[in-house]
Structures are given as C-alpha cells and as structure tokens.
Design an enzyme around this catalytic site. Structure first.
Site, mmCIF file in Angstrom:
data_model
loop_
_atom_site.group_PDB
_atom_site.id
_atom_site.type_symbol
_atom_site.label_atom_id
_atom_site.label_comp_id
_atom_site.label_asym_id
_atom_site.label_seq_id
_atom_site.Cartn_x
_atom_site.Cartn_y
_atom_site.Cartn_z
ATOM 1 C CB CYS A 17 31.492 49.632 54.171
ATOM 2 S SG CYS A 17 30.925 50.109 52.543
ATOM 3 C CG ASP A 51 31.228 43.037 50.781
ATOM 4 O OD1 ASP A 51 30.910 44.047 51.446
ATOM 5 O OD2 ASP A 51 32.409 42.664 50.649
ATOM 6 C CB CYS A 66 48.876 58.297 57.250
ATOM 7 S SG CYS A 66 47.307 57.693 57.847
ATOM 8 C CB CYS A 69 47.817 62.100 64.212
ATOM 9 S SG CYS A 69 47.995 62.702 62.522
ATOM 10 C CB CYS A 125 41.981 59.876 62.599
ATOM 11 S SG CYS A 125 42.954 58.633 61.761
ATOM 12 C CD GLN A 178 36.784 45.017 53.319
ATOM 13 O OE1 GLN A 178 37.227 46.107 53.702
ATOM 14 N NE2 GLN A 178 35.491 44.773 53.240
ATOM 15 C CD GLU A 208 33.583 43.585 41.250
ATOM 16 O OE1 GLU A 208 33.213 43.405 42.423
ATOM 17 O OE2 GLU A 208 33.812 44.716 40.774
ATOM 18 C CE1 TYR A 248 26.497 45.719 44.287
ATOM 19 C CE2 TYR A 248 25.400 43.963 45.497
ATOM 20 C CZ TYR A 248 25.337 45.133 44.759
ATOM 21 O OH TYR A 248 24.117 45.699 44.517
HETATM 22 N N1 SAH Z 1 33.335 41.251 48.351
HETATM 23 C C1 SAH Z 1 34.561 41.877 47.931
HETATM 24 C C2 SAH Z 1 34.371 43.286 47.407
HETATM 25 C C3 SAH Z 1 33.470 44.189 48.198
HETATM 26 S S1 SAH Z 1 33.536 45.887 47.756
HETATM 27 C C4 SAH Z 1 35.563 41.864 49.049
HETATM 28 O O1 SAH Z 1 35.205 41.645 50.193
HETATM 29 O O2 SAH Z 1 36.741 42.084 48.776
HETATM 30 C C5 SAH Z 1 32.220 46.067 46.648
HETATM 31 C C6 SAH Z 1 32.502 45.507 45.277
HETATM 32 O O3 SAH Z 1 31.336 45.753 44.489
HETATM 33 C C7 SAH Z 1 33.661 46.161 44.532
HETATM 34 O O4 SAH Z 1 34.496 45.151 44.029
HETATM 35 C C8 SAH Z 1 32.981 46.935 43.398
HETATM 36 O O5 SAH Z 1 33.759 46.978 42.221
HETATM 37 C C9 SAH Z 1 31.724 46.135 43.196
HETATM 38 N N2 SAH Z 1 30.579 46.867 42.616
HETATM 39 C C10 SAH Z 1 30.241 48.156 42.854
HETATM 40 N N3 SAH Z 1 29.121 48.463 42.203
HETATM 41 C C11 SAH Z 1 28.729 47.339 41.537
HETATM 42 C C12 SAH Z 1 27.637 47.040 40.674
HETATM 43 N N4 SAH Z 1 26.741 47.961 40.371
HETATM 44 N N5 SAH Z 1 27.539 45.796 40.166
HETATM 45 C C13 SAH Z 1 28.468 44.851 40.485
HETATM 46 N N6 SAH Z 1 29.524 45.078 41.295
HETATM 47 C C14 SAH Z 1 29.658 46.311 41.817
#
Ligand code: SAH
Length: 456
Positions: free
Chosen positions: A413, A386, A159, A72, A81, A282, A332, A311
């Site tokens: 992550c 998560d 990209c 790239c 990257c 994701q 969430e 989350y």
């Molecule tokens: N488990 C989901 C999302 C993970 S990403 C999946 O795998 O698709 C993290 C998530 O946490 C996002 O949706 C974001 O909006 C949420 N988030 C971030 N800060 C937060 C908080 N303070 N309280 C509740 N949710 C939150």
C-alpha cells in the site's frame, strides 16, 4: 520571496498529498493545496523554506481541463480525498506516475509499471469507518472527522466514500446516547465518555458497530445496546471498546461484546471470512478482489506449491489462492487475526493450512521458524508479502533469498517502501516483474501495487 507575497503561476504537477506543484520565476518549487495541473492560479505564500514554498490558493485565474467540481463540501477541511476535485482519469494517471517515480527514486528506472487497474466505483466503496464524537452548542453529540492535521471534530457523518447507512447509524446512535446522557470525550481535558464510533459492513449489508469509550461502561449499557439493535436489525455485532489512555490511537485493548456475534462474516474471492474487530480487512471489497485476482495471475501457480503468506491478517490472500496450491502457512502479529485465519481455513474446508502468531519485524529468522513448526523446505514455495505502510525488513528479504524461494508476490500500500524493498530483492538475486498499480482508494492519495519477484 517572503511570507504573504501574492504569486501567479501555472501549475505543472499534482502530488499524492493533493498539492498542485509549480515554480516561481527563479525556479523555486511551490506547493499549493487544492491547485490542479494546468491551472493558472493566484496564491499567497504561507511558508518559506530553503528549498520550497507553500502557498494558499487565492483564486483560479484559468482552470485546468482536469479540474471538475468537487462533490463534497468537506473535502478541503477533511483532507482525506485529495483528488476529489479532479477528473478520475487524471487521478489514475497521477497514481501511476507516483508508482513510477518511486521506482526511479529507488534506483530502479528499468522496472516496468503496468497500467493502473480500477473497478471504476468511486463512491460508497469503504466497508469501514471510524468517526470521532463531538458535542455541539446545544450539548448534542455528533459524529464527524478531525479537520486535517488537527484534533477538532467537524460534524459530517455522510462521507462520500462510505455507505449511507454508516451516517444513518451514527446519527441515530448518538441521538439515543443523548437520551442516556452520554458525554463526548474531550482530548484536551481527558474528560467525557464516548470517543469514537467504529463501523464495518459486509456485502450482505450486515454491520458491526463498536463504541469506543473512555471508561468502563456506558450508562444503562445493555438497554442502550438493545435499543440500537432494535432500531438497526442489520447490526449483527455490537461491541464496546475501552480506551482510557490519553492518546490519539483510536482503539484500546479491551473489547466487550454487548450484542450479537463477535465477528462479521464476508465473502471475498469466493471464500468465507470471519473478521473480528481487531483484525485488518481490506476496506474496498471489490477492488480487493481485483487486486488478489491480479496477484494470483502473477503467481501463476501450478498446483504443488507451498504458500507462505507473510503479514497474512485473517488469511485472505493465501486462502484465495489455496485451490491452486498444496499447503499454506500464514504469519501475522495480531493474535485475534490469527484466530480468525485458523477459523477461516476451517470455514472453507481447507485442512492443509497453519497460522503462526509472530512479529515479522523482530530479527528472528521467520522461515526457519516456519520450517521448524510446520516442516519442509521452500524450494517449491510462493512467498506472499503484504506488509503495512512501512514495508518489510532487509533481514526477512535476505532470509527469503537464502532459502532459495523461487517466487515472491509482493502486495503493497506504499509505493516508496515497495520500491525500496524491491531494490533489496534485486541485490539478492531477484528479477522484478511488471508492477501493477491497483486503485483501492479512489479519490484519496493512496494507491496499492502488486508485483512478482523471481529468483534468477
Ligand atoms: N494480507 C492481509 C493483511 C494485510 S495488512 C490482507 O490482505 O487482508 C498487514 C497485516 O500485517 C496486518 O494484519 C497487520 O496486523 C500485520 N502486521 C503488521 N506488522 C506486523 C509484524 N511486524 N509482524 C507480523 N504481522 C504484522
């Protein structure tokens, strides 16, 4: 050592920011962007601090066996990257080492780090991209990306990480915008209309397009939208997003649906998911299935458990495990994601699921609220965590421990906050199982990890 000095050294490491690391004769650490472990390089010092130097790669005197030609031309200016120019096997090794070093730094050298898992697909894996819009010398719009650490838009919509259709759509949409005299937003002056093109696609090749504007509407908006969808029948959802703030946050609060459905639908782990533009999903579908599969294996559910998915986004992880559980509660903060999660439970015929919209970083005891609103206790529950990059909170971990939650699956992550939070779980009586890194973002410096925490 002073600025502009030319140094020669052997690179001994590669960090997750894409910098080769070496040492000067007197032991000073030097970071050299673009250099690879094993390279012998000549580099020009561009920054001097008390503890380290930064040098610009001048020439590779003897290349490392890990080095391979970059495919790239924009990799260095883009900065996305950081492993574009190294062998993928070595990239995985670097990511694995990064996770291990995060645990060592958090005072947990005993934690086992499993072998990094990957689907092996290195290109075209992203189902989402956001392109800033610029204008060229002839006054034509182009899509691109911001040059690393700047707000200068570089014109590249092809990209390697995204599907080719994204670039095609960008070019055609912007050519149409030119014919309607749409202007490009300029960050400096705050003038101009079109800020970003935000695209998402699903496994069936359908696309959601969202045009982010600094204004109430696009000129001849419905006509323009109609033309875009006529040209690209795969665009099943076309939004306009209004962002009139002088900010580098891409999306504003207001979304207006111009054509099609207000969501994209995708299949993940055998379940159907509706995704609204505000919701997290994701970006690497296949690697995400790999990750959730490993999470499910680690959870080792017997069938009677209560799942508490914190989350939860649009409910993906909890719903992907529900076949082996008794019930599900998700929490969430984004209301539109919570709406999707409720919809997704219905779409998949899951009746025993509830979703709460709440902020997990506030000091409200969240398990207490879950118990109050949905009943029951947590003695036979699996908590799924998560969180975003900054990790979770001590208060939440302590509440999980106080409620005697027997098992927690933590997906992260960010290895640094994962390790920090695992140390807090350990203080609170949890045993840390093997941490499995999963490469959700090949070629970039990011790595996902998953581990099981078990109450002793
Ligand atoms: N488990 C989901 C999302 C993970 S990403 C999946 O795998 O698709 C993290 C998530 O946490 C996002 O949706 C974001 O909006 C949420 N988030 C971030 N800060 C937060 C908080 N303070 N309280 C509740 N949710 C939150």
């Amino acid at each position: 050592m002073t600025k502009n000095d030319l140094i020669q050294l052997t690179v001994t490491d590669l960090n997750n920011l894409g910098s080769g690391v070496g040492h000067t004769g007197d032991g000073m650490t030097v970071f050299i962007p673009g250099a690879v472990t094993g390279d012998i390089v000549s580099a020009r010092v561009i920054k001097v601090t008390k503890t380290y130097l930064v040098a610009k790669l001048e020439s590779v005197l003897a290349p490392s066996p890990y080095r391979k030609g970059s495919d790239c031309g924009a990799a260095l200016s883009c900065g996305g990257c950081v492993y574009r120019h190294v062998d993928y096997e070595y990239e995985k090794e670097c990511k694995q080492n990064y996770v291990a070093s995060a645990f060592r730094k958090a005072g947990l050298p005993e934690v086992r780090i499993g072998k990094i898992q990957s689907t092996g697909a290195l290109a075209g894996y992203r189902n989402k991209a956001q392109y800033p819009v610029g204008v060229d010398r002839n006054g034509n719009l182009f899509a691109g990306f911001f040059a690393a650490n700047t707000h200068r838009v570089i014109p590249i919509s092809d990209c390697r990480l995204t599907p080719p259709i994204f670039g095609e759509i960008c070019r055609a949409v912007l050519a149409l915008c030119d014919t309607y005299s749409v202007t490009a937003y300029d960050e400096q002056s705050g003038k101009g209309l079109l800020r970003h093109l935000y695209l998402r696609c699903n496994g069936a090749g359908e696309v959601m397009l969202c045009m982010v504007i600094n204004g109430k509407q696009l000129p001849h908006e419905q006509e323009l939208a109609g033309e875009i969808c006529k040209r690209f029948p795969q665009i099943v959802s076309l939004f306009c997003n209004v962002n009139c703030e002088n900010t580098n946050v891409i999306l504003g609060e207001e979304y207006r649906l111009l054509v099609g459905k207000p969501y994209l639908e995708d299949t993940l782990c055998g379940k159907r998911f509706r995704i609204s533009p505000q919701s997290f999903y994701q970006v690497n579908h296949d690697a995400c299935e790999l990750l959730y599969g490993i999470a499910k294996e680690k959870a080792d559910l017997r069938g009677g458990e209560r799942l508490v998915d914190l989350y939860c986004g649009i409910g993906t992880i909890g719903l992907s495990m529900i076949d082996r559980a008794n019930s599900l509660v998700g929490v969430e903060v984004v209301p539109e994601a919570v709406e999707c999660a409720r919809e997704n439970a219905k779409l998949n015929g899951v009746a025993n699921a509830a979703f709460l919209c709440a902020d997990l970083s506030e000091n409200e005891p969240m398990l207490a609220r879950v118990a109050k609103e949905t009943g029951g206790d947590f003695s036979d529950s699996l908590v799924i965590l998560d969180p975003p990059r900054k990790g979770t909170t001590r208060a939440l971990i302590e509440e999980i421990a106080q409620n005697s939650v027997p098992k927690v699956v933590y997906i992260s992550c960010n290895p640094d906050t994962l390790a920090r939070d695992c140390a807090i779980f350990k203080e609170n009586g949890y045993q840390i199982g093997e941490v499995t890194p999963v490469d959700l973002f090949p070629r970039t410096g990011h790595v996902e990890s998953v581990c099981l925490l078990t109450r002793k």
